[in-house]
Design a protein around this motif. Structure first.
Motif, mmCIF file in Angstrom:
data_model
loop_
_atom_site.group_PDB
_atom_site.id
_atom_site.type_symbol
_atom_site.label_atom_id
_atom_site.label_comp_id
_atom_site.label_asym_id
_atom_site.label_seq_id
_atom_site.Cartn_x
_atom_site.Cartn_y
_atom_site.Cartn_z
ATOM 1 N N THR A 9 3.320 0.811 -10.703
ATOM 2 C CA THR A 9 2.017 0.782 -11.359
ATOM 3 C C THR A 9 0.918 0.641 -10.311
ATOM 4 O O THR A 9 1.113 0.041 -9.256
ATOM 5 C CB THR A 9 1.898 -0.391 -12.349
ATOM 6 N N VAL A 10 -0.233 1.218 -10.609
ATOM 7 C CA VAL A 10 -1.450 1.040 -9.824
ATOM 8 C C VAL A 10 -2.556 0.651 -10.800
ATOM 9 O O VAL A 10 -2.793 1.373 -11.773
ATOM 10 C CB VAL A 10 -1.835 2.322 -9.056
ATOM 11 N N ASP A 11 -3.173 -0.487 -10.579
ATOM 12 C CA ASP A 11 -4.189 -1.013 -11.499
ATOM 13 C C ASP A 11 -3.655 -1.087 -12.932
ATOM 14 O O ASP A 11 -4.371 -0.812 -13.897
ATOM 15 C CB ASP A 11 -5.451 -0.145 -11.460
ATOM 16 N N GLY A 12 -2.372 -1.431 -13.067
ATOM 17 C CA GLY A 12 -1.763 -1.602 -14.369
ATOM 18 C C GLY A 12 -1.289 -0.335 -15.043
ATOM 19 O O GLY A 12 -0.658 -0.381 -16.106
ATOM 20 N N ALA A 13 -1.575 0.832 -14.463
ATOM 21 C CA ALA A 13 -1.178 2.111 -15.063
ATOM 22 C C ALA A 13 0.119 2.612 -14.435
ATOM 23 O O ALA A 13 0.304 2.544 -13.215
ATOM 24 C CB ALA A 13 -2.275 3.149 -14.875
ATOM 25 N N GLY B 191 -2.969 4.917 0.042
ATOM 26 C CA GLY B 191 -3.629 3.669 0.367
ATOM 27 C C GLY B 191 -3.823 2.715 -0.793
ATOM 28 O O GLY B 191 -4.239 1.570 -0.591
ATOM 29 N N ALA B 192 -3.521 3.164 -2.010
ATOM 30 C CA ALA B 192 -3.679 2.284 -3.175
ATOM 31 C C ALA B 192 -2.591 1.210 -3.177
ATOM 32 O O ALA B 192 -1.474 1.432 -2.700
ATOM 33 C CB ALA B 192 -3.603 3.100 -4.464
ATOM 34 N N PHE C 59 7.171 7.807 -2.363
ATOM 35 C CA PHE C 59 6.193 7.014 -1.614
ATOM 36 C C PHE C 59 6.896 6.168 -0.563
ATOM 37 O O PHE C 59 8.090 5.886 -0.669
ATOM 38 C CB PHE C 59 5.433 6.047 -2.536
ATOM 39 N N ARG C 60 6.139 5.714 0.422
ATOM 40 C CA ARG C 60 6.550 4.604 1.271
ATOM 41 C C ARG C 60 5.711 3.403 0.880
ATOM 42 O O ARG C 60 4.484 3.495 0.841
ATOM 43 C CB ARG C 60 6.354 4.926 2.757
ATOM 44 N N VAL C 61 6.382 2.300 0.563
ATOM 45 C CA VAL C 61 5.687 1.091 0.109
ATOM 46 C C VAL C 61 6.322 -0.129 0.782
ATOM 47 O O VAL C 61 7.523 -0.373 0.613
ATOM 48 C CB VAL C 61 5.772 0.924 -1.425
ATOM 49 N N ARG D 75 0.831 -1.196 0.000
ATOM 50 C CA ARG D 75 0.000 0.000 0.000
ATOM 51 C C ARG D 75 0.872 1.255 0.000
ATOM 52 O O ARG D 75 1.926 1.296 0.626
ATOM 53 C CB ARG D 75 -0.906 0.017 1.232
ATOM 54 N N ILE D 76 0.404 2.259 -0.696
ATOM 55 C CA ILE D 76 1.153 3.509 -0.822
ATOM 56 C C ILE D 76 0.854 4.451 0.341
ATOM 57 O O ILE D 76 -0.300 4.686 0.686
ATOM 58 C CB ILE D 76 0.805 4.230 -2.134
#
Length: 228
Positions: free
Chosen positions: A105-109, A84-85, A39-41, A30-31
């Motif tokens: 990527t998020v949802d492939g983007a 949160g994504a 970001f923190r991931v 989660r981002i």
């Protein structure tokens, strides 16, 4: 034969999106948004590869344009979109601060491409030309920062500490009188006018300290209120 075709199709897709790198470490989770390009991931601090967003303390404008807090604005926009994504990142490097430099990527983007296309970040051509045309498209359309008085983050940094201090003076920007101080222990604390330590607190933007226009903005950026 069909299995071979599926493998070949996957390889073409990875190469076309620029995400195929031999042995590239993967970071997923989660981002938590730090700023416009960081970001923190999953326990890692990730600097997005190939893009450059305004510095957190950067103010834009000048000449005929009024000065405004573009760095804080971009961070808020990115947080609204991605906080949160779930993301999947492939690390391509590690910078001098120890951060993972990665494509995410998020949802492939592609997140970097999305930010550049929307005018929230610039193509970081010093390290990659991947988003060159995306930035030009955003500029032509006047999206995001391109529709305002904007100094690119690279030009802002190049101007040097003296110029930045002149731009981010110790005099509070109009209406932004909350002092965001970083203590010797690294704690981020904000002081309101009238509090005990307000008058003695000095803001040094080169160290990451900053002014805030509201308590909500300060809390969203990770600062807590001074206890007295």
């Amino acid at each position: 034969m069909q299995g071979m075709l599926r493998v070949c199709s996957l390889l073409v897709l990875l190469l076309s999106t620029g995400f195929a790198q031999a042995g590239a470490p993967e970071i997923a989770g989660r981002i938590s948004v730090v700023d416009g390009d960081t970001f923190r991931v999953g326990g890692h601090v990730v600097r997005l590869h190939g893009i450059d967003a305004p510095e957190a303390d950067q103010r834009c404008g000048g000449a005929a344009e009024p000065m405004w807090n573009c760095g804080a604005w971009v961070t808020a926009q990115v947080r609204a979109q991605y906080q949160g994504a779930h993301t999947r990142c492939l690390q391509v490097d590690r910078d001098r601060y120890g951060r993972a430099v990665a494509r995410c990527t998020v949802d492939g983007a592609d997140v970097g491409r999305s930010l550049v296309l929307s005018g929230l970040a610039f193509a970081f051509r010093r390290y990659s030309m991947a988003y060159d045309l995306d930035e030009k498209a955003a500029a032509v359309a006047g999206r995001g920062l391109h529709g305002t008085g904007i100094t690119s983050p690279a030009a802002f940094r190049k101007a040097g500490v003296a110029t930045r201090r002149a731009q981010n003076t110790n005099a509070a920007p109009d209406g932004c009188v909350i002092k965001g101080n970083i203590s010797a222990k690294g704690q981020r604390i904000y002081h309101l006018p009238g509090q005990a330590w307000y008058d003695r607190t000095r803001i040094h933007t080169a160290r990451g300290e900053r002014w805030f226009c509201s308590e909500a903005e300060a809390r969203a950026a990770g600062w807590r209120k001074a206890r007295r």
